[in-house]
Design an enzyme around this catalytic site. Structure first.
Site, mmCIF file in Angstrom:
data_model
loop_
_atom_site.group_PDB
_atom_site.id
_atom_site.type_symbol
_atom_site.label_atom_id
_atom_site.label_comp_id
_atom_site.label_asym_id
_atom_site.label_seq_id
_atom_site.Cartn_x
_atom_site.Cartn_y
_atom_site.Cartn_z
ATOM 1 N N ARG A 166 0.747 -1.072 -0.093
ATOM 2 C CA ARG A 166 0.055 -0.058 0.107
ATOM 3 C C ARG A 166 0.896 1.123 -0.093
ATOM 4 O O ARG A 166 2.051 1.268 0.518
ATOM 5 C CB ARG A 166 -0.929 -0.066 1.161
ATOM 6 C CG ARG A 166 -1.858 -1.308 1.216
ATOM 7 C CD ARG A 166 -2.733 -1.189 2.506
ATOM 8 N NE ARG A 166 -3.468 -2.165 2.652
ATOM 9 C CZ ARG A 166 -3.420 -3.282 3.292
ATOM 10 N NH1 ARG A 166 -2.440 -3.698 4.141
ATOM 11 N NH2 ARG A 166 -4.484 -4.458 3.476
ATOM 12 N N LYS A 189 -2.795 -3.035 7.775
ATOM 13 C CA LYS A 189 -3.737 -2.360 8.602
ATOM 14 C C LYS A 189 -3.968 -3.348 9.814
ATOM 15 O O LYS A 189 -4.111 -4.555 9.818
ATOM 16 C CB LYS A 189 -5.277 -2.487 7.705
ATOM 17 C CG LYS A 189 -5.021 -1.435 6.664
ATOM 18 C CD LYS A 189 -6.475 -1.680 5.640
ATOM 19 C CE LYS A 189 -6.375 -0.778 4.528
ATOM 20 N NZ LYS A 189 -7.660 -0.741 3.724
ATOM 21 N N HIS A 257 -2.456 3.323 -6.277
ATOM 22 C CA HIS A 257 -3.310 1.937 -5.873
ATOM 23 C C HIS A 257 -3.423 1.192 -6.826
ATOM 24 O O HIS A 257 -3.466 -0.040 -6.576
ATOM 25 C CB HIS A 257 -4.610 2.528 -4.920
ATOM 26 C CG HIS A 257 -5.198 1.455 -4.369
ATOM 27 N ND1 HIS A 257 -4.445 0.958 -3.032
ATOM 28 C CD2 HIS A 257 -6.278 0.629 -4.221
ATOM 29 C CE1 HIS A 257 -5.108 0.055 -2.588
ATOM 30 N NE2 HIS A 257 -6.274 -0.101 -3.227
ATOM 31 N N ARG A 260 -0.772 -1.435 -6.959
ATOM 32 C CA ARG A 260 -0.872 -2.443 -6.125
ATOM 33 C C ARG A 260 -1.807 -3.279 -6.695
ATOM 34 O O ARG A 260 -1.800 -4.707 -6.597
ATOM 35 C CB ARG A 260 -1.324 -1.941 -4.749
ATOM 36 C CG ARG A 260 -1.606 -2.946 -3.694
ATOM 37 C CD ARG A 260 -2.005 -2.301 -2.615
ATOM 38 N NE ARG A 260 -2.824 -3.041 -1.671
ATOM 39 C CZ ARG A 260 -2.646 -4.179 -0.885
ATOM 40 N NH1 ARG A 260 -1.362 -4.417 -0.594
ATOM 41 N NH2 ARG A 260 -3.671 -4.557 0.059
ATOM 42 N N HIS A 283 -4.519 -8.837 3.106
ATOM 43 C CA HIS A 283 -5.977 -8.900 3.205
ATOM 44 C C HIS A 283 -6.487 -9.710 4.369
ATOM 45 O O HIS A 283 -6.045 -10.925 4.450
ATOM 46 C CB HIS A 283 -6.644 -9.317 1.928
ATOM 47 C CG HIS A 283 -6.643 -8.486 0.682
ATOM 48 N ND1 HIS A 283 -6.858 -8.771 -0.513
ATOM 49 C CD2 HIS A 283 -6.387 -7.102 0.766
ATOM 50 C CE1 HIS A 283 -6.564 -7.793 -1.311
ATOM 51 N NE2 HIS A 283 -6.332 -6.738 -0.543
ATOM 52 N N TYR A 292 -10.068 -10.172 -7.412
ATOM 53 C CA TYR A 292 -9.251 -10.203 -8.593
ATOM 54 C C TYR A 292 -9.583 -11.256 -9.621
ATOM 55 O O TYR A 292 -9.150 -11.435 -10.894
ATOM 56 C CB TYR A 292 -7.788 -10.371 -8.132
ATOM 57 C CG TYR A 292 -7.385 -9.114 -7.564
ATOM 58 C CD1 TYR A 292 -7.014 -7.977 -8.138
ATOM 59 C CD2 TYR A 292 -7.399 -9.055 -6.020
ATOM 60 C CE1 TYR A 292 -6.522 -6.921 -7.578
ATOM 61 C CE2 TYR A 292 -6.947 -7.946 -5.622
ATOM 62 C CZ TYR A 292 -6.461 -6.936 -6.281
ATOM 63 O OH TYR A 292 -6.175 -5.561 -5.528
#
Length: 311
Positions: A166, A189, A257, A260, A283, A292
């Protein structure tokens, strides 16, 4: 006639909200950004209830919450221009808080919580093709009059495309993270750590930036510096890519982004499995990574139609 302003939050409700946010942060590993968003979501909801009922909401008054109240809140948010996706997230936070509060206070809110969230179409990421991504990096490399700034921007973008970082993760690196080893430990995150393999091309790009950078590298300072020596902000990278995008005629979706996204899509196209890609991207849920597969299916259908055109 102007409508009355929002009522002040009752002390007991303020205490309950603060306690729930503390629990979310401590036990569910929520990031500071998520906690801030949750607080805004709940304040919007509780503020609405105060105006709707004419008195500040309290934990006790929420025991009589009805499905009609939840629907009225949703209608009010939509009327203010909140999109379906944002509203669904806001309602999810409200439901989580109400479930916790009802368990703590000992009342049943199952009827009120049965109101459905709005449906929304989940947009697919728009990655760049390998050629487009490489062209963008090549254009950025010559897009600034100051060589070290151009090398810096290329290094950051190479970490996004080559390692799937990120933008906040790349810009959060410090001098103590250098030199890169075979894998880079990233804190993403929610404070979750993951190990990302470091490609030689990414290592070389950062090394070239550091060779040209006028600022001395120290362990406790930012790895990527702005022109005044402070930590580099994401706006500078977005601006560099925007200029490259305009020069190359790339679509507006060609953002940092998107690099990525391109990392994930190119791995999938090369035969990578979703579980591995999930781990590399950081994730929390596989369902986030599964978007994806839709991108890859779209590419497959485009190839199919090109090979088998309709007569």
């Amino acid at each position: 006639m102007t409508s009355p302003g929002p009522l002040a939050l009752a002390p007991a409700m303020a205490d309950a909200l603060a306690r729930w946010l503390e629990i979310e942060a401590a036990t569910r590993d929520r990031s500071a950004h998520t906690i801030t968003a949750y607080r805004a979501d709940l304040l919007a909801f509780l503020g609405f209830l105060g105006g709707h009922h004419g008195e500040a909401a309290t934990p006790k008054s929420l025991a009589s919450l009805r499905q009609a109240d939840m629907r009225a809140f949703a209608a009010s948010e939509r009327a203010r221009g909140l999109g379906a996706r944002s509203l669904a997230r806001r309602q999810s936070a409200v439901r989580s808080f109400l479930r916790w509060l009802s368990d703590r206070e000992g009342f049943d809110l199952s009827a009120a919580l049965s109101a459905r969230s709005p449906k929304y179409a989940r947009s697919l990421p728009r990655p760049l093709s390998p050629d487009q991504a490489q062209d963008a990096l090549d254009m950025v490399a010559v897009g600034h009059d100051t060589p070290w700034v151009a090398a810096r921007d290329v290094a950051v973008m190479t970490l996004l495309w080559g390692c799937g970082l990120r933008i906040s993760e790349a810009l959060g690196l410090n001098g103590c993270d250098w030199p890169f080893r075979e894998a880079l430990t990233i804190t993403g995150k929610g404070g979750k750590e993951r190990h990302v393999p470091m490609l030689p091309v990414a290592r070389d790009a950062v090394a070239e930036y550091l060779r040209l950078c006028p600022w001395r590298l120290t362990p406790d300072q930012a790895l990527f510096r702005g022109v005044r020596g402070g930590r580099l902000g994401s706006d500078a990278i977005a601006t560099a890519l925007r200029s490259a995008r305009a020069a190359l005629g790339l679509p507006p979706s060609a953002t940092p982004h998107a690099l990525r996204h391109s990392f994930a899509t190119h791995l999938l196209a090369a035969g990578g499995d979703l579980r591995t890609i999930q781990e590399l991207l950081g994730h929390a849920s596989l369902s986030t990574t599964q978007v994806y597969t839709g991108v890859d299916d779209a590419h497959l259908m485009a190839v199919y139609r090109a090979a088998h055109p309709r007569r």
